[in-house]
Every structure is written in C-alpha cells, then in structure tokens.
Design a protein around this motif. Structure first.
Motif, mmCIF file in Angstrom:
data_model
loop_
_atom_site.group_PDB
_atom_site.id
_atom_site.type_symbol
_atom_site.label_atom_id
_atom_site.label_comp_id
_atom_site.label_asym_id
_atom_site.label_seq_id
_atom_site.Cartn_x
_atom_site.Cartn_y
_atom_site.Cartn_z
ATOM 1 N N GLN A 243 3.249 5.909 -2.740
ATOM 2 C CA GLN A 243 4.518 6.551 -3.080
ATOM 3 C C GLN A 243 4.629 6.827 -4.575
ATOM 4 N N SER A 244 4.147 5.895 -5.395
ATOM 5 C CA SER A 244 4.235 6.053 -6.853
ATOM 6 C C SER A 244 3.097 6.880 -7.424
ATOM 7 N N GLY A 245 2.111 7.204 -6.597
ATOM 8 C CA GLY A 245 0.962 7.951 -7.089
ATOM 9 C C GLY A 245 -0.029 7.074 -7.829
ATOM 10 N N ALA A 246 0.121 5.749 -7.690
ATOM 11 C CA ALA A 246 -0.808 4.834 -8.348
ATOM 12 C C ALA A 246 -2.198 4.930 -7.725
ATOM 13 N N VAL A 247 -2.227 5.259 -6.434
ATOM 14 C CA VAL A 247 -3.498 5.429 -5.739
ATOM 15 C C VAL A 247 -3.644 6.879 -5.311
ATOM 16 N N LYS A 248 -4.817 7.429 -5.607
ATOM 17 C CA LYS A 248 -5.114 8.803 -5.209
ATOM 18 C C LYS A 248 -6.386 8.793 -4.376
ATOM 19 N N LEU A 249 -6.364 9.508 -3.257
ATOM 20 C CA LEU A 249 -7.523 9.609 -2.371
ATOM 21 C C LEU A 249 -8.010 11.050 -2.335
ATOM 22 N N ASN A 250 -9.301 11.234 -2.579
ATOM 23 C CA ASN A 250 -9.869 12.581 -2.552
ATOM 24 C C ASN A 250 -11.348 12.490 -2.182
ATOM 25 N N PRO A 251 -11.646 12.321 -0.886
ATOM 26 C CA PRO A 251 -13.040 12.145 -0.471
ATOM 27 C C PRO A 251 -13.904 13.384 -0.664
ATOM 28 N N THR A 252 -13.305 14.566 -0.727
ATOM 29 C CA THR A 252 -14.102 15.786 -0.877
ATOM 30 C C THR A 252 -14.442 16.086 -2.337
ATOM 31 N N LYS B 174 -19.533 7.203 -7.886
ATOM 32 C CA LYS B 174 -18.658 8.218 -7.315
ATOM 33 C C LYS B 174 -17.716 7.523 -6.330
ATOM 34 N N SER B 175 -16.451 7.859 -6.409
ATOM 35 C CA SER B 175 -15.470 7.161 -5.585
ATOM 36 C C SER B 175 -14.449 8.112 -4.982
ATOM 37 N N PRO B 176 -14.101 7.928 -3.694
ATOM 38 C CA PRO B 176 -13.068 8.758 -3.068
ATOM 39 C C PRO B 176 -11.661 8.284 -3.415
ATOM 40 N N ILE B 177 -11.563 7.190 -4.195
ATOM 41 C CA ILE B 177 -10.262 6.619 -4.519
ATOM 42 C C ILE B 177 -10.163 6.331 -6.014
ATOM 43 N N TYR B 178 -8.962 6.556 -6.538
ATOM 44 C CA TYR B 178 -8.694 6.157 -7.920
ATOM 45 C C TYR B 178 -7.391 5.369 -7.921
ATOM 46 N N CYS B 179 -7.453 4.171 -8.478
ATOM 47 C CA CYS B 179 -6.282 3.284 -8.477
ATOM 48 C C CYS B 179 -5.857 3.006 -9.909
ATOM 49 N N ASP B 180 -4.626 3.363 -10.243
ATOM 50 C CA ASP B 180 -4.076 3.113 -11.572
ATOM 51 C C ASP B 180 -2.703 2.472 -11.411
ATOM 52 N N ASN B 181 -2.688 1.143 -11.327
ATOM 53 C CA ASN B 181 -1.439 0.430 -11.089
ATOM 54 C C ASN B 181 -0.491 0.452 -12.279
ATOM 55 N N ARG B 182 -0.968 0.900 -13.436
ATOM 56 C CA ARG B 182 -0.069 1.053 -14.588
ATOM 57 C C ARG B 182 1.047 2.039 -14.259
ATOM 58 N N ARG B 183 0.751 2.980 -13.398
ATOM 59 C CA ARG B 183 1.736 3.996 -13.026
ATOM 60 C C ARG B 183 2.955 3.373 -12.352
ATOM 61 N N ALA C 296 0.833 -1.204 0.000
ATOM 62 C CA ALA C 296 0.000 0.000 0.000
ATOM 63 C C ALA C 296 0.867 1.253 0.000
ATOM 64 N N GLU C 297 1.955 1.215 0.774
ATOM 65 C CA GLU C 297 2.863 2.363 0.827
ATOM 66 C C GLU C 297 3.511 2.621 -0.536
ATOM 67 N N LYS C 298 3.865 1.549 -1.249
ATOM 68 C CA LYS C 298 4.464 1.698 -2.572
ATOM 69 C C LYS C 298 3.461 2.279 -3.563
ATOM 70 N N LEU C 299 2.209 1.887 -3.452
ATOM 71 C CA LEU C 299 1.184 2.422 -4.347
ATOM 72 C C LEU C 299 0.979 3.919 -4.110
ATOM 73 N N SER D 41 6.269 2.615 -14.219
ATOM 74 C CA SER D 41 7.231 3.684 -14.540
ATOM 75 C C SER D 41 8.279 3.907 -13.455
ATOM 76 N N PHE D 42 8.160 3.171 -12.337
ATOM 77 C CA PHE D 42 9.096 3.326 -11.220
ATOM 78 C C PHE D 42 9.821 1.993 -11.012
ATOM 79 N N PRO D 43 11.025 1.845 -11.560
ATOM 80 C CA PRO D 43 11.701 0.538 -11.595
ATOM 81 C C PRO D 43 11.824 -0.175 -10.251
ATOM 82 N N PHE D 44 12.193 0.529 -9.203
ATOM 83 C CA PHE D 44 12.404 -0.136 -7.919
ATOM 84 C C PHE D 44 11.080 -0.555 -7.280
#
Length: 210
Positions: free
Chosen positions: A14-23, A33-42, A9-12, A45-48
């Motif tokens: 950290q990479s910006g793969a998950v964005k939280l915006n409840p407001t 309507k969702s307070p979360i957007y998950c894009d694991n494709r991102r 979860a921390e890696k997601l 782009s982060f090798p480590f």
C-alpha cells in the motif's frame, strides 16, 4: 501465511515500500537481478502505516524478547524503527554504525550501555543476514548479549536461515517474501503465471535472470 504477515505485507504494498516487476527486474548492489525491490524507509512517510508497523514490531519484542534490556537499531534503515520501539517500550536505545567513526570518539556503538546487558537488535529487512549478524559481533565484542533480532521484512533465503542458525541468533520478521507473493497473487498485482518465476528467484537469487 499468518494474518499478521498478510496485514504487514499489505501495508508494504500500500505504501509502495515493496515493488514487484518480474519482467523488468531490479539490480541490487551485489549485482543480483531481482523481481522485487524493498525500501521500508518509504513507510516512514505514511503516519498511519508507520504506526501500524511500529506497533507490530513492539508486540514482537514484548512477546518474544521480554528479557531485552536495550534496543539496538542497525544503521541506517533500522535506526528510526529501533528508536520508535525503544520509546514505546520505555527501554534504553543505542544504534550500531557499519564501522567506527573516523573522528571524535571513534564510536561504532552510539548511546549508553553497560556490559552484560541483553539487547534486541532491530533491522528493516533481512537478505542473507550477513551484515545484520556483523552487528551482533560488534555488540558481543562490546560485552553485550544479543537476545534476538526483529525485522520488518525477510526475503526467506536459505542462506539467511543457515547464517542465523550458525550464529545462534533468534530472528522474528513481521512478514516475508512468500507471504508477499501470495498476497500479490490474491490481489492480482502480479499474474498467476508469474508465481513459479517469482518463487524460483528466492531459491537461487544469484543465478536468477542470467
């Protein structure tokens, strides 16, 4: 929340793969309507971070599905993760299209396989599970047996649990919505007063925000 769930979860985050915006919630293709957007494709782009997630997925396949003879990626987001797992574990690889090609051989399953082989399916995330389980049906119709499914992220909807149980498919996800929210609260990414609102969305996503 296990230590592995927290680490992924921390890696997601950290990479910006998950964005939280409840407001200012996001709108899914379904209209939810969702307070979360998950894009694991991102993560790709982060090798480590990519390497870390790949290793975690490989560990799950190796430990939970030792009988797997073939890895199957789900188009499109599961394709790169499936290919990396197959390469690391030295297993044959196929991937499944949403529908058969409209030209050429008309394949829906790409790659070489033999009937009766045990397949582990790789997804990037699970919402209700319906589209993922359709892949299981495609594999079954081709004479393949699904030994289980792995994903990076799982929203934890009750509907998904029910759908996978009905289908008799075992699912292992590296991390999930509950672990992510707990971590976000610990890190102060979202304020504590938002916790109830965020958890309420998971319980009734179709009606949330209306």
């Amino acid at each position: 929340m296990t230590s592995n769930e927290k680490a992924v979860a921390e890696k997601l985050l950290q990479s910006g793969a998950v964005k939280l915006n409840p407001t200012e919630p996001y709108t899914w293709a379904s209209g939810w309507k969702s307070p979360i957007y998950c894009d694991n494709r991102r993560v790709l782009s982060f090798p480590f971070i990519r390497d870390f997630v790949k290793s975690e997925l490989c560990n799950v396949v190796f430990e939970k599905y030792p009988e797997a003879e073939v890895v199957a990626g789900v188009a499109t987001a599961g394709i790169p993760w499936g290919a990396m797992i197959a390469d690391q574990l030295k297993l044959p690889y196929i991937y499944v299209r949403p529908k058969p090609k409209e030209h050429g051989l008309g394949n829906q399953i790409e790659g070489f396989y033999e009937q009766g082989q045990q397949v582990v399916v790789v997804e990037d995330l699970i919402s209700t599970g319906k589209s993922s389980l359709q892949v299981v049906d495609v594999l079954k119709n081709a004479g393949l047996q699904t030994t289980g499914m792995v994903s990076i992220f799982n929203y934890g909807f009750a509907a998904a649990v029910e759908n996978f149980e009905k289908a008799g498919v075992n699912l292992h996800s590296l991390t999930n919505y509950g672990a992510l929210i707990q971590l976000a609260l610990e890190k102060g990414t979202v304020p504590a007063e938002m916790e109830a609102l965020l958890l309420d969305w998971r319980n009734n996503p179709g009606a949330w925000g209306k």
